[in-house]
Design a protein around this motif. Structure first.
Motif: not given
Length: 80
Positions: A8-29
Motif C-alpha cells: 500500500k505504501f509503494i502504491s500510494n507513492a506511485i499514484s501520488s507522484a507526477p509522471v516523469g518525477k524520480k520517486v525514492e521509497v525508503r523502508f525505515s524500520g
C-alpha cells in the motif's frame, strides 16, 4: 510493517507522484531484505532485492503500464 502495508505504501507513492518525477521509497524500520516484483503490460516482470537501508528508486511513467507490485519480506539469518 507487514507485506500488505508495504504494498500500500509503494502504491500510494506511485499514484501520488507526477509522471516523469524520480520517486525514492525508503523502508525505515524494516531490517530484512525486501523482494519487490513489478509486473508491466506486455508481460515484463522486474524483480528487485533490496538490502536493509537501501531505497527503491524509479521514475514514474504513464498510467496503464504497471499492472502489479508485489512485496515479500525475505528471511535474514545474518552471517554464518
Amino acid at each position: 510493517m507487514t507485506e500488505i502495508e508495504l504494498e500500500k505504501f509503494i502504491s500510494n507513492a506511485i499514484s501520488s507522484a507526477p509522471v516523469g518525477k524520480k520517486v525514492e521509497v525508503r523502508f525505515s524500520g524494516v531490517a530484512v531484505p525486501i523482494e519487490i516484483k513489478m509486473k508491466f503490460a506486455g508481460g515484463w516482470v522486474i524483480n528487485y532485492i533490496l538490502i536493509p537501508g537501501m531505497p527503491l528508486e524509479f521514475i514514474k511513467g504513464e498510467a496503464g503500464y504497471l499492472n502489479e507490485v508485489g512485496i515479500a519480506l525475505l528471511p535474514n539469518d545474518g552471517l554464518k
